[in-house]
Design an enzyme around this catalytic site. Structure first.
Site, short mmCIF file in Angstrom:
data_model
loop_
_atom_site.label_atom_id
_atom_site.label_comp_id
_atom_site.label_asym_id
_atom_site.label_seq_id
_atom_site.Cartn_x
_atom_site.Cartn_y
_atom_site.Cartn_z
N TYR A 30 0.85 -1.21 0.00
CA TYR A 30 0.00 0.00 0.00
C TYR A 30 0.88 1.25 0.00
CZ TYR A 30 -2.82 3.75 2.09
OH TYR A 30 -3.41 4.96 2.36
N PRO A 83 0.97 14.64 3.53
CA PRO A 83 -0.16 13.89 4.11
C PRO A 83 -0.24 12.46 3.60
CG PRO A 83 -0.93 15.41 2.41
CD PRO A 83 0.53 15.69 2.60
N SER A 112 -3.28 14.20 6.85
CA SER A 112 -4.30 13.81 5.87
C SER A 112 -5.69 13.82 6.51
CB SER A 112 -3.98 12.39 5.36
OG SER A 112 -5.12 11.84 4.72
N TYR A 135 -9.81 16.90 1.99
CA TYR A 135 -10.60 16.39 0.87
C TYR A 135 -11.99 16.94 1.12
CZ TYR A 135 -7.16 12.78 -0.55
OH TYR A 135 -6.06 12.11 -1.01
N ARG A 170 -4.99 0.70 -8.32
CA ARG A 170 -3.80 0.16 -7.66
C ARG A 170 -3.89 -1.36 -7.55
NH1 ARG A 170 -4.52 4.85 -3.28
NH2 ARG A 170 -4.17 6.55 -4.71
N HIS A 281 0.87 13.12 -6.58
CA HIS A 281 0.34 12.25 -5.53
C HIS A 281 1.26 11.04 -5.34
CE1 HIS A 281 -3.69 12.08 -3.35
NE2 HIS A 281 -3.13 10.97 -2.92
N GLY A 314 8.77 11.44 -4.76
CA GLY A 314 10.00 10.66 -4.95
C GLY A 314 11.18 11.08 -4.10
N GLY A 335 6.53 12.01 1.52
CA GLY A 335 5.49 11.16 2.08
C GLY A 335 6.09 9.83 2.53
C1 FMN Z 1 0.28 5.62 1.32
C2 FMN Z 1 0.02 7.01 0.83
C3 FMN Z 1 -1.16 7.65 1.20
C4 FMN Z 1 -1.40 8.97 0.76
N1 FMN Z 1 -2.53 9.61 1.20
C5 FMN Z 1 -2.73 10.91 0.83
C6 FMN Z 1 -3.84 11.63 1.34
O1 FMN Z 1 -4.63 11.13 2.15
N2 FMN Z 1 -4.00 12.91 0.92
C7 FMN Z 1 -3.13 13.52 0.04
O2 FMN Z 1 -3.32 14.69 -0.31
N3 FMN Z 1 -2.06 12.86 -0.42
C8 FMN Z 1 -1.83 11.58 -0.04
N4 FMN Z 1 -0.73 10.92 -0.50
C9 FMN Z 1 0.22 11.62 -1.37
C10 FMN Z 1 1.30 12.32 -0.55
O3 FMN Z 1 0.77 13.39 0.18
C11 FMN Z 1 2.42 12.86 -1.43
O4 FMN Z 1 1.86 13.63 -2.48
C12 FMN Z 1 3.30 11.76 -2.00
O5 FMN Z 1 3.43 10.71 -1.09
C13 FMN Z 1 4.67 12.31 -2.35
O6 FMN Z 1 5.48 11.32 -2.88
P1 FMN Z 1 6.56 10.48 -2.03
O7 FMN Z 1 5.77 9.53 -1.20
O8 FMN Z 1 7.34 9.78 -3.07
O9 FMN Z 1 7.34 11.45 -1.20
C14 FMN Z 1 -0.46 9.61 -0.07
C15 FMN Z 1 0.73 8.96 -0.41
C16 FMN Z 1 0.98 7.68 0.04
C17 FMN Z 1 2.28 7.03 -0.33
#
Ligand code: FMN
Length: 381
Positions: A30, A83, A112, A135, A170, A281, A314, A335
């Site tokens: 996940y 988040p 989040s 959201y 996914r 995202h 990333g 993230g």
């Molecule tokens: C498991 C997971 C859950 C995420 N949930 C949210 C969320 O609830 N709201 C949101 O705006 N972005 C969410 N994101 C996106 C992150 O905020 C972010 O844009 C992203 O993780 C950045 O990339 P990185 O993980 O490679 O640093 C999520 C990312 C991951 C990996």
């Protein structure tokens, strides 16, 4: 004798490997995956790897400082926690540790809407560094109440995510039963049994919940009903009129997350956003998405410096943070990197991840002979 954190994980990739061995496969998949064929995850990585910086060894340079001014607030470093929804599934207590560390390390923490701790808990832990990712719900009263709860608990930064007009496709989550409604299979139970540290921590914390949304969820809803409720209650499409109505209600800084084009950046600015987060995202929504770095380069040249321009996607090192800053970002979010920290090392891993990214970024700045983060764009050529 137990080895120190730095001996066990000297870089984010080491934390990722520790996380893989410490949490169940369904939780790891996940976290780590993007969507479809993981192209967008890979292209974020490739774009960052391909960006080179040019040191200036024969120049004078005072001590390098990581201090960052962002929308009127001073932070100790130019990066923060992005988040992450269902954070408690990845590591129980993850968001609480990260929020606490954000306050201690003086970096922003974005909670989040779907995290496993509530707005009120996050505000208490992250204090002045608490940002809330929103959201927008379809029900006006819930929307207004969530914003009021954030504001009343001291939050002054609202991050509206616009890049989920449809649920990301996914395959790993579908295979693992992390769908709506979720399926608890013998395989998931076995994977949990094989990860005793995660299972014990989950028993201590209880089943992860959508803590901020809890007051609105019918009391008798089971796991499947909760998932349906959340999906139906949160707006899929965030359009200009939604942004306008949020802007009318929210007195603090308004940040729009999920921007990938100069056109959307201009629309968000027209809706009076104070800041933008360029993001795909983490590659979880559109597998053909442009890498965040490429989007950043084109958007930076199209908008004025009055709007704070942030980016994520990333980040696996301080070098990556420097790359984004060199391309004109005012701040950078991570993230997964922060999640690998807690999943790999437990709740103390949040502090360790922030310190590791800090240390790596400091090293890059000194190596380049770059005094401040605002100077980084000079090292692109
Ligand atoms: C498991 C997971 C859950 C995420 N949930 C949210 C969320 O609830 N709201 C949101 O705006 N972005 C969410 N994101 C996106 C992150 O905020 C972010 O844009 C992203 O993780 C950045 O990339 P990185 O993980 O490679 O640093 C999520 C990312 C991951 C990996």
């Amino acid at each position: 004798m137990r080895r120190s954190f730095s001996e066990r994980a000297a870089c984010i990739e080491d934390l990722k490997q520790l996380a893989r061995r410490r949490i169940p496969k369904f939780a790891y998949e996940y976290l780590v995956n993007g969507c479809n064929s993981n192209c967008a995850v890979n292209s974020n990585r490739q774009a960052l790897d391909a960006l080179h910086l040019f040191p200036r060894y024969l120049t004078d340079c005072p001590e390098s400082s990581l201090q960052c001014e962002l929308m009127g607030q001073t932070y100790a470093a130019p990066f923060g926690v992005a988040p992450v929804g269902l954070s408690g599934l990845i590591w129980p207590g993850a968001s609480a540790s990260q929020a606490r560390v954000a306050h201690q390390a003086n970096i922003p923490f974005v909670l989040s809407s779907l995290a496993s701790i509530s707005i009120e808990q996050a505000a208490e832990l992250a204090q002045e560094n608490f940002w809330f990712q929103f959201y927008p719900p379809t029900v006006k009263e819930i929307s207004t109440d969530l914003m009021a709860r954030a504001w009343n608990s001291g939050c002054r930064h609202l991050v509206v995510t616009i890049d989920v007009p449809s649920a990301g496709y996914r395959p790993a989550d579908i295979r693992n039963g992390l769908s709506v409604p979720p399926k608890i299979s013998a395989r998931n139970i076995w994977q949990s049994i094989c990860r005793p540290a995660w299972s014990l921590a989950t028993v201590r914390h209880g089943i992860p919940q959508f803590a901020s949304m809890q007051p609105y969820i019918p009391a008798d809803a089971d796991l499947g009903n909760v998932a349906h409720y959340i999906r139906n209650t949160l707006k899929k499409v965030v359009d200009m009129s939604t942004l306008a109505s949020i802007r009318k209600q929210w007195q603090g800084k308004l940040i729009v997350k999920g921007i990938l084009t100069a056109e959307d950046a201009k629309r968000a600015i027209a809706a009076e956003a104070d800041g933008l987060i360029i993001s795909n995202h983490g590659g979880r929504q559109l597998d053909a998405a442009v890498p965040s770095l490429q989007a950043l380069k084109s958007i930076r040249s199209s908008i004025s410096r009055d709007t704070a321009l942030m980016v994520d996607g990333g980040v696996e090192s301080g070098v990556d943070i420097a790359r984004y800053l060199a391309c004109g970002a005012d701040a950078v979010f991570a993230g997964r990197a922060f999640m690998y920290g807690v999943a790999g090392l437990g709740n103390d891993g949040a502090d360790y991840t922030a310190a590791l990214l800090r240390r790596e970024l400091q090293q890059v700045m000194e190596q380049l002979r770059c005094p401040t983060i605002a100077d980084l764009p000079r090292f692109l050529k």
